[in-house]
Design a protein around this motif. Structure first.
Motif, PDB file in Angstrom:
ATOM      1  N   GLU A  35      48.268 -41.105  55.429  1.00 23.86           N
ATOM      2  CA  GLU A  35      49.635 -40.938  54.939  1.00 23.86           C
ATOM      3  C   GLU A  35      50.220 -39.581  55.327  1.00 23.86           C
ATOM      4  N   ASP A  36      49.370 -38.683  55.793  1.00 21.54           N
ATOM      5  CA  ASP A  36      49.821 -37.355  56.211  1.00 21.54           C
ATOM      6  C   ASP A  36      50.225 -37.417  57.681  1.00 21.54           C
ATOM      7  N   ALA A  37      51.516 -37.587  57.914  1.00 21.58           N
ATOM      8  CA  ALA A  37      52.005 -37.785  59.276  1.00 21.58           C
ATOM      9  C   ALA A  37      51.821 -36.546  60.141  1.00 21.58           C
ATOM     10  N   GLU A  38      51.807 -35.361  59.539  1.00 21.51           N
ATOM     11  CA  GLU A  38      51.737 -34.133  60.316  1.00 21.51           C
ATOM     12  C   GLU A  38      50.323 -33.816  60.783  1.00 21.51           C
ATOM     13  N   MET A  39      49.308 -34.230  59.996  1.00 17.87           N
ATOM     14  CA  MET A  39      47.952 -33.854  60.376  1.00 17.87           C
ATOM     15  C   MET A  39      46.997 -35.041  60.343  1.00 17.87           C
ATOM     16  N   GLY A  40      46.886 -35.699  59.188  1.00 21.67           N
ATOM     17  CA  GLY A  40      45.913 -36.775  59.045  1.00 21.67           C
ATOM     18  C   GLY A  40      46.121 -37.905  60.040  1.00 21.67           C
ATOM     19  N   ALA A  41      47.354 -38.391  60.142  1.00 24.56           N
ATOM     20  CA  ALA A  41      47.627 -39.497  61.061  1.00 24.56           C
ATOM     21  C   ALA A  41      47.408 -39.084  62.507  1.00 24.56           C
ATOM     22  N   VAL A  42      47.706 -37.809  62.817  1.00 19.29           N
ATOM     23  CA  VAL A  42      47.498 -37.321  64.189  1.00 19.29           C
ATOM     24  C   VAL A  42      46.003 -37.270  64.505  1.00 19.29           C
ATOM     25  N   MET A  43      45.207 -36.791  63.555  1.00 26.67           N
ATOM     26  CA  MET A  43      43.757 -36.733  63.744  1.00 26.67           C
ATOM     27  C   MET A  43      43.187 -38.134  63.968  1.00 26.67           C
ATOM     28  N   LEU A  44      43.620 -39.087  63.148  1.00 25.07           N
ATOM     29  CA  LEU A  44      43.124 -40.449  63.294  1.00 25.07           C
ATOM     30  C   LEU A  44      43.563 -41.056  64.626  1.00 25.07           C
ATOM     31  N   GLY A  45      44.780 -40.735  65.029  1.00 27.72           N
ATOM     32  CA  GLY A  45      45.259 -41.245  66.312  1.00 27.72           C
ATOM     33  C   GLY A  45      44.448 -40.719  67.482  1.00 27.72           C
ATOM     34  N   ASN A  46      43.986 -39.457  67.366  1.00 23.85           N
ATOM     35  CA  ASN A  46      43.194 -38.863  68.447  1.00 23.85           C
ATOM     36  C   ASN A  46      41.745 -39.344  68.437  1.00 23.85           C
ATOM     37  N   TRP A  47      41.169 -39.483  67.262  1.00 24.89           N
ATOM     38  CA  TRP A  47      39.744 -39.798  67.158  1.00 24.89           C
ATOM     39  C   TRP A  47      39.453 -41.286  66.995  1.00 24.89           C
ATOM     40  N   TYR A  48      40.407 -42.009  66.405  1.00 24.62           N
ATOM     41  CA  TYR A  48      40.235 -43.451  66.194  1.00 24.62           C
ATOM     42  C   TYR A  48      41.487 -44.187  66.685  1.00 24.62           C
TER      43      TYR A  48
END
Length: 203
Positions: A92-105
């Protein structure tokens, strides 16, 4: 003279009759009155309404398996097995969490999932990682497994950002497990024990 006597006698008789009519007991019998009852404002005691059945707040079982709280399980795993510097990637954290998941998963955030609990190491060379997902159906669970396997494969080969010690740990300790619509990826020295604990949730 006789007429006078007769008239007097008649008058006396009339007076006698009149005194009999008006001289009697004028008291009339009255029915005994009932004792006055003091009026009281008595309020009816309200009948208590039947208690509503308690609503369970537990996650209900899904067709893919038993109900499991992945966030609670993730905390239990981290308490029982020492991980180094893990941080939850909040989708739900568009600035960090979602970016991390997009890069790693890649592709994970494109799926409509029931639960997502991803914990990665802030110090990359520590190598520890824990990922737990509940999909809504078997098809999405299969896609999550592919995404997790791709993550594992990317960390077990030499490449940008992969330290040799980290690659070695992933090769030795990383595992992917599936149980119904639930998918686990773990990289830890105790990975076999953690996989067993994961499967025990559905026993």
């Amino acid at each position: 003279m006789k007429k006078v006597i007769v008239l007097c006698t008649a008058a006396a008789l009339c007076l006698s009759l009149l005194s009999g009519c008006f001289g009697g007991d004028s008291t009339q019998s009255e029915a005994p009155s009932s004792p006055a009852v003091e009026s009281e404002n008595v309020q009816a005691t309200p009948t208590p309404a039947p208690a509503s059945p308690e609503v369970s707040e537990e996650v209900q079982p899904t067709p893919g398996g038993l109900a499991v709280d992945l966030a609670a399980f993730a905390q239990t795993v981290q308490q029982n097995h020492e991980f180094y510097s893990l941080e939850r990637a909040d989708p739900e954290d568009a600035e960090m969490g979602a970016v991390m998941l997009g890069n790693w998963y890649p592709g994970l955030t494109d799926l409509d999932l029931e639960q997502v609990e991803i914990y990665t190491a802030m110090v990359s060379f520590s190598g520890g990682e824990l990922a737990l997902v509940q999909a809504k159906n078997a098809g999405d669970a299969a896609k999550v497994r592919e995404i997790f396997q791709a993550r594992l494969d990317s960390k077990t080969t030499d490449g940008p950002g992969n330290y040799p010690e980290e690659v070695e740990m992933w090769q030795r300790s990383a595992k992917v497990a599936v149980n119904g619509n639930y998918v686990l990826l773990v990289n830890h020295e105790d990975s076999e024990a953690i996989v067993s604990e994961f499967n025990a949730l559905f026993a």
